[in-house]
Design an enzyme around this catalytic site. Structure first.
Site, PDB file in Angstrom:
ATOM      1  N   ASP A  44      -4.550  -9.891  -8.422  1.00  0.00           N
ATOM      2  CA  ASP A  44      -4.871  -9.004  -9.540  1.00  0.00           C
ATOM      3  C   ASP A  44      -3.722  -8.212 -10.150  1.00  0.00           C
ATOM      4  O   ASP A  44      -3.348  -8.404 -11.299  1.00  0.00           O
ATOM      5  CB  ASP A  44      -6.000  -8.046  -9.134  1.00  0.00           C
ATOM      6  N   GLU A  83     -11.998   0.030 -10.574  1.00  0.00           N
ATOM      7  CA  GLU A  83     -11.671  -0.981 -11.603  1.00  0.00           C
ATOM      8  C   GLU A  83     -12.628  -0.981 -12.788  1.00  0.00           C
ATOM      9  O   GLU A  83     -12.208  -1.150 -13.947  1.00  0.00           O
ATOM     10  CB  GLU A  83     -11.624  -2.376 -10.980  1.00  0.00           C
ATOM     11  N   GLU A 115       0.822  -1.206   0.000  1.00  0.00           N
ATOM     12  CA  GLU A 115       0.000   0.000   0.000  1.00  0.00           C
ATOM     13  C   GLU A 115       0.857   1.258   0.000  1.00  0.00           C
ATOM     14  O   GLU A 115       0.559   2.232  -0.700  1.00  0.00           O
ATOM     15  CB  GLU A 115      -0.924  -0.005   1.227  1.00  0.00           C
ATOM     16  N   GLU A 150     -18.864  -5.695  -4.071  1.00  0.00           N
ATOM     17  CA  GLU A 150     -17.479  -6.132  -3.932  1.00  0.00           C
ATOM     18  C   GLU A 150     -17.232  -7.448  -4.656  1.00  0.00           C
ATOM     19  O   GLU A 150     -16.142  -7.679  -5.187  1.00  0.00           O
ATOM     20  CB  GLU A 150     -17.139  -6.269  -2.447  1.00  0.00           C
TER      21      GLU A 150
END
Length: 616
Positions: free
Chosen positions: A414, A548, A281, A523
């Site tokens: 991902d 996304e 992050e 989600e």
């Protein structure tokens, strides 16, 4: 592959930071023979034994008064407290921890579940104490000459690290900034499109101004309660929204806001603290945000801060395999992995999402060490046998071997695939290793994970030990744009196929939005039990301002100019305005199927950095 081969952008490694830091972290270490101990070395050994005794008694007297907790920490893990190997935090923790739109994990459990939070805390306490006891026991079992050698190695490492920190940032090499790519100061000829662009800019101003008013200097904004929100993912580092949004402010020509953000970075962005952070992050939001701002503006403060933080993250790679820890204390350099990760593993989407930033850190610093670290990750992955050609989500950093065979193109996996493709594109298509890894991976994904529903919706399932779970996450929806972006250079005869596959994924993700009450997607959504593109579990029905789906719309529009993608993106804008906008900013929703808004009260930094930028 040497870093010089990755991009014409990169010049040969220079001096300055390269010399000091490379020698400090990459150099050899001296051992010693079984000589007699000197007085100072005996004193150090006494400190080791004393620390062990103190730890044992401290655990007894300072832990909460619970016989079950004590028995779990000091002796055996109680089954009631032991999380499963693949346990994941709940969506409440997800929102509260401000997890990124490309982040690593799916969720289970109700939002804000106190029992889950307690279980996580107990697991963390138990893991830390068991690890400390194990390390102390291993130290006591070593021969005296081995202990002496370890002490000398640690002394050398500390001395070299301190030297690097003192001299590293005053000697950054000159950098030739390439001209910005794309239209500069251009305006669309279509008046309706100009009006929509101004609306997106107004949304950015609403989000930014409320962050400035109620949470300036904090990581994120609580738009409903009008205060600051600081996630544990960033430790004590502050200002995630400021750094993450720098490039959006610049692109939208919000010059005054960009200047005040730059001033805050210069005066207040501080990494010299005792803080455990998420390497992933912090890399994508802080390092990535600073590098983007530097390339756009040329302001040297952004390069300096990016390299400074990059150096702080390097100890995360101090593992036997070189696969980095997920969590790192940036003061002590001590790393660990998430307690819930299978067998103490690192996460594919986390260590696989460092490549772009670390390659640029080597270029910006003149030091190859950053590129070397991420290229080693590729070496480890290429040496491993991939089950059915797929990349499992869990990799043990000690053994360098796969753990649980769970494969996902959504959470946990991902952005590894995204970074393979973009590493190749970033290198001006010279990084052929990245290209091969990417196309091999998506070939396996198409063979084993991509399916069609009864009514013709294409989706990407998850693979667990050979069995498919017919679930697709919001995070997975980035893949539509990814397939289309890589289509031009696909193996012979597959260009149109991958472009069409991207369009089919975009349609499926649009359906997941269109089938909710608020017209924003959940989600995760499922394709079983007679349902298609609908969330069937309460803990999958939330939306946290993720980018996304609109990212895939953006790529599909750019590559095809089919007007439906602009139409779908504008529908998402209208839904955000109607259901997520509050007086204090923008909030995520707890249930996208519920007629009355239930806000999660977090304005994620990536909403400004990605969601609004993609719609721009």
């Amino acid at each position: 592959m040497p870093v010089g081969g990755l991009s014409p952008l990169f010049s040969p490694a220079g001096s300055g930071l390269g010399g000091g830091l490379g020698g400090g972290l990459g150099g050899g270490r001296k051992g010693s023979g079984p000589a007699a101990f000197r007085l100072t070395e005996k004193f150090v050994l006494l400190l080791v034994f004393s620390a062990f005794i103190t730890l044992c008694f401290g655990a007894i007297f300072f832990l909460p008064d619970s016989s079950k907790l004590l028995s779990g920490v000091l002796f055996h893990s109680s089954p009631a407290l032991q999380p499963p190997a693949d346990r994941k935090p709940g969506p409440g923790a997800r929102a509260e921890d401000a997890a990124d739109g490309r982040a690593r994990r799916g969720e289970e459990g109700a939002p804000g579940d106190p029992a889950a939070a307690l279980e996580d805390n107990l697991a963390r306490i138990r893991e830390n104490h068991e690890r400390a006891l194990r390390e102390a026991k291993e130290t006591l079992q070593k021969l005296p000459e081995e202990i002496q050698r370890d002490i000398l190695m640690e002394k050398e490492k500390v001395a070299q690290d301190q030297l690097s920190n003192r001299v590293g940032f005053k000697m950054l090499p000159p950098v030739d900034l390439a001209p910005l790519v794309g239209a500069i100061d251009g305006e669309p000829a279509d008046a309706a499109i100009r009006e929509k662009r101004e609306k997106i800019k107004e949304m950015m101003k609403h989000a930014w101004n409320n962050y400035k008013r109620y949470a300036w200097g904090k990581n994120e904004l609580k738009p409903v309660s009008k205060g600051g929100h600081s996630s544990s993912l960033f430790g004590n580092i502050q200002g995630a929204t400021i750094v993450d949004a720098l490039d959006t402010l610049f692109i939208m020509k919000m010059k005054d806001e960009f200047e005040e953000a730059k001033a805050w970075v210069d005066e207040n962005l501080n990494f010299n603290m005792n803080a455990e952070v998420s390497v992933f992050e912090v890399n994508i939001r802080f390092v990535g945000g600073l590098i983007s701002a530097y390339y756009l503006s040329g302001e040297e403060i952004f390069r300096k801060k990016a390299v400074e933080l990059g150096v702080k993250l390097l100890p995360a790679f101090h593992t036997p395999s070189g696969i980095p820890w997920a969590l790192l204390n940036i003061k002590s350099g001590i790393g660990r992995n998430w307690p819930w990760a299978s067998g103490g593993s690192s996460i594919l989407a986390e260590f696989g999402t460092l490549h772009l930033e670390f390659i640029h850190l080597s270029y910006l610093s003149g030091n190859p060490i950053f590129a070397d670290k991420v290229m080693n990750i590729r070496t480890v992955l290429n040496n491993l046998e991939k089950p059915q050609g797929l990349y499992p989500n869990y990799l043990n950093p000690n053994s360098g071997q796969w753990a649980q065979y769970h494969v996902s193109v959504g959470g946990l996996g991902d952005s590894f695939y995204e970074y393979l493709l973009k590493a190749w594109l970033m290198s001006d298509k010279t990084d052929l290793q990245a290209k091969k890894m990417y196309f091999d991976a998506i070939k396996a994904i198409e063979t084993h994970l991509i399916r069609k529903s009864r009514n013709g919706l294409t989706y990407i399932a998850e693979w667990k030990g050979g069995l498919l779970e017919h679930k697709m996450g919001h995070l997975t929806c980035f893949a539509g744009g990814m397939f289309a972006l890589g289509a031009d250079d696909a193996p012979e005869g597959l260009t149109q196929h991958y472009l069409q596959l991207g369009a089919e994924i975009a349609r499926t993700c649009h359906e997941s939005y269109n089938r909710t009450f608020v017209k924003l997607g959940p989600e995760a959504f499922r394709f079983d039990g007679g349902v298609e593109a609908i969330a069937t579990r309460q803990n999958e029905k939330y939306y946290i301002l993720r980018p996304e789906v609109v990212e895939t719309y953006m790529y599909m529009w750019r590559l095809t100019h089919d007007p439906k993608y602009r139409k779908w993106a504008w529908e998402a804008v209208e839904a955000l305005e109607k259901h997520c906008r509050v007086k204090g900013g923008y909030s995520g929703l707890r249930d996208v199927y519920f007629h009355k808004e239930s806000y999660d009260d977090v304005q994620q930094s990536f909403f400004l950095a990605e969601t609004l930028k993609r719609n721009k």
